[in-house]
Scaffold this motif. Structure first.
Motif, PDB file in Angstrom:
ATOM      1  N   ASP A  85       0.857  -1.193   0.000  1.00 30.64           N
ATOM      2  CA  ASP A  85       0.000   0.000   0.000  1.00 30.64           C
ATOM      3  C   ASP A  85       0.891   1.240   0.000  1.00 30.64           C
ATOM      4  O   ASP A  85       2.039   1.201   0.442  1.00 30.64           O
ATOM      5  CB  ASP A  85      -1.009  -0.009   1.151  1.00 30.64           C
ATOM      6  N   CYS A 109       2.308   5.463   8.828  1.00 30.40           N
ATOM      7  CA  CYS A 109       1.993   4.039   8.967  1.00 30.40           C
ATOM      8  C   CYS A 109       3.024   3.195   8.222  1.00 30.40           C
ATOM      9  O   CYS A 109       2.878   1.980   8.105  1.00 30.40           O
ATOM     10  CB  CYS A 109       0.578   3.746   8.497  1.00 30.40           C
ATOM     11  N   HIS A 111       3.827   3.071   5.036  1.00 29.27           N
ATOM     12  CA  HIS A 111       3.505   2.544   3.701  1.00 29.27           C
ATOM     13  C   HIS A 111       4.590   2.889   2.683  1.00 29.27           C
ATOM     14  O   HIS A 111       4.682   2.236   1.642  1.00 29.27           O
ATOM     15  CB  HIS A 111       2.128   3.030   3.243  1.00 29.27           C
ATOM     16  N   GLU A 144      -5.237   2.786   1.561  1.00 26.13           N
ATOM     17  CA  GLU A 144      -5.489   1.779   2.607  1.00 26.13           C
ATOM     18  C   GLU A 144      -6.088   2.457   3.833  1.00 26.13           C
ATOM     19  O   GLU A 144      -6.936   1.895   4.522  1.00 26.13           O
ATOM     20  CB  GLU A 144      -4.189   1.058   2.992  1.00 26.13           C
ATOM     21  N   GLU A 145      -5.632   3.682   4.101  1.00 24.39           N
ATOM     22  CA  GLU A 145      -6.113   4.406   5.287  1.00 24.39           C
ATOM     23  C   GLU A 145      -7.514   4.967   5.067  1.00 24.39           C
ATOM     24  O   GLU A 145      -8.018   5.713   5.890  1.00 24.39           O
ATOM     25  CB  GLU A 145      -5.150   5.554   5.630  1.00 24.39           C
ATOM     26  N   HIS A 173       3.200  -5.765   6.910  1.00 23.37           N
ATOM     27  CA  HIS A 173       3.067  -4.403   7.434  1.00 23.37           C
ATOM     28  C   HIS A 173       4.156  -4.134   8.466  1.00 23.37           C
ATOM     29  O   HIS A 173       4.370  -4.942   9.364  1.00 23.37           O
ATOM     30  CB  HIS A 173       1.698  -4.202   8.079  1.00 23.37           C
TER      31      HIS A 173
HETATM   32 ZN   LIG Z   1      -0.867   0.852   7.567  1.00 23.13          ZN
END
Ligand SMILES: [Zn+2]
Length: 407
Positions: A85, A109, A111, A144-145, A173
């Motif tokens: 992502d 996050c 990504h 994705e968020e 992840h």
């Molecule tokens: Zn994430």
């Protein structure tokens, strides 16, 4: 332990992947449309022989890497999907790094690491193309968020883009805390919860705060509903198939001496099974209608679907665990005892085809994972050293799964 050849090949890419990750980190984009990130991914893939498809409703990049080995006679050609992502978050970065973002968004996050890892895996698979008797779908995904780019990509034909349905799908992840540096973590079956939103409005009849008997005050009724919902959640479900309901927003009225016409709330509902989601939706409506009716009022309940639960296929999970142990040694694998109540839109892919999803500890080696800033924090720090590991794991998953063939 001597270095596994896939790890050695990935380590040779370390500097390139780190540079790519830092470029992405400096210029995060949010949501479905990430034109700069998309272009950067296309540039990175330009020298690799791939069939590229760009998204229509979002700035996704899908690459199909065709293996060079023939399919054994009488067998179908395996197709494996690897996902990264690409989106950031609306967070003002507070990390003191030369590549920190200054545009008001942040790869909080990690990504950016996922994109670099998937580019790395693509390079590793390209180097090994002649031994692949199958094809690999490379899924570079926005949003994705939110609002869920994976669902859009599945609707746009992602899973059939190679000409045959994907046989297995894998993703990983990074975690800036909790999981120790360069350790892998996952579990068979339930890994992350499904998340849906509930909105409830109680309809009363407003008036003066001194004369509630001339009104229908929705505020105490809404408060009663909040408590009744918590009781319902603990009484209507098997504790071994958890349901969580958090009322995150509650609202009603404008002033101390005014009774308002309406009061409303919003809650997040987390479940692991379709059965429990269905029961929860039914029971929420019943509790809300019942409590409101008891006080002579009505209410409306609305649900908006979020992400389904992320469930690891036991066989694909076992392959993932074995690949961690083979590449990095058994000490680097931690089987999680419990699932996470967080959610992830890779579940839209893993609802359609079997797959596995793994976490990788990426807090800096000097940091304590128990106290380091979590993903989504403005102070979350992710270590580039994990990039070759992530690329090696993704590539090795595709190589091994293709070898297993189509069952
Ligand atoms: Zn994430």
């Amino acid at each position: 332990m001597s270095l596994h050849p896939t790890v050695a090949a990935a380590n040779a890419l370390a500097d390139d992947l780190s540079a790519l990750r830092r470029d992405l980190h400096e210029a995060p984009e949010i949501g479905l449309h990430l034109p700069g990130t998309q272009q950067r991914v296309l540039n990175e893939l330009a020298d690799i022989d791939l069939e590229i498809t760009l998204g229509k409703g979002l700035s996704s990049v899908v690459g199909v890497l065709r293996g060079g080995a023939p399919t054994p006679v009488g067998q179908e050609r395996p197709v494996v999907l690897l996902r990264g992502d690409m989106d950031g978050l609306p967070v003002d970065e507070e990390v003191d790094a030369p590549y920190a973002s200054t545009n008001g968004a942040m790869h909080a996050c990690g990504h950016d690491l996922h994109v670099a890892a998937l580019v790395g895996a693509t390079r590793l698979l390209d180097q090994r193309r002649e031994e692949l008797a199958g094809d690999v779908v490379l899924m570079f995904q926005p949003a994705e968020e939110g609002p869920g780019g994976a669902e859009v990509m599945v609707a746009e034909g992602l899973l059939d883009v190679a000409g045959r349905r994907v046989d297995a799908a894998y993703a990983m992840h990074v975690f800036s805390s909790e999981v120790p540096h360069r350790h892998w973590s996952s579990r068979p079956k339930e890994l992350m919860a499904g998340a849906d939103t509930v909105k409830i409005t109680v309809h009363g009849e407003g008036g003066h705060g001194s004369t509630p008997f001339r009104c229908l005050d929705p505020v105490p009724v809404l408060c009663e509903i909040v408590l009744a919902l918590q009781t319902m959640v603990t009484r209507r479900f098997d504790v071994f198939d958890p349901v969580l309901l958090t009322v995150g927003l509650i609202r009603g009225g404008s002033k101390d001496n005014i009774i308002s016409d309406e009061a409303d709330l919003a809650a997040t509902l987390r479940t692991f099974s379709a059965h429990n989601l269905e029961v929860a939706m039914r029971e929420i409506v019943r509790v809300v209608d019942g409590v409101s009716a008891a006080h002579g009022m009505t209410a409306t309940v609305g649900f908006s679907e979020g992400y389904p639960a992320t469930i690891n296929d036991p066989d694909e999970y076992a392959l993932g665990e074995q690949v961690v142990k083979d590449l990095f040694g058994p000490d680097r694998m931690e089987v999680r005892e419990f699932p996470e109540m967080g959610s992830e839109d890779m579940s839209f892919v893993m609802n359609e085809v079997p797959g596995a999803y793994f976490f990788l500890g990426a807090c800096p080696p000097e940091a304590d994972p128990d106290t380091a800033a979590d993903n989504h924090s403005a102070r979350a720090v992710f270590d580039d050293m994990v990039l070759p590991d992530a690329a090696a794991w993704l590539a090795e998953m595709a190589i091994r799964r293709i070898r297993l063939g189509v069952s």
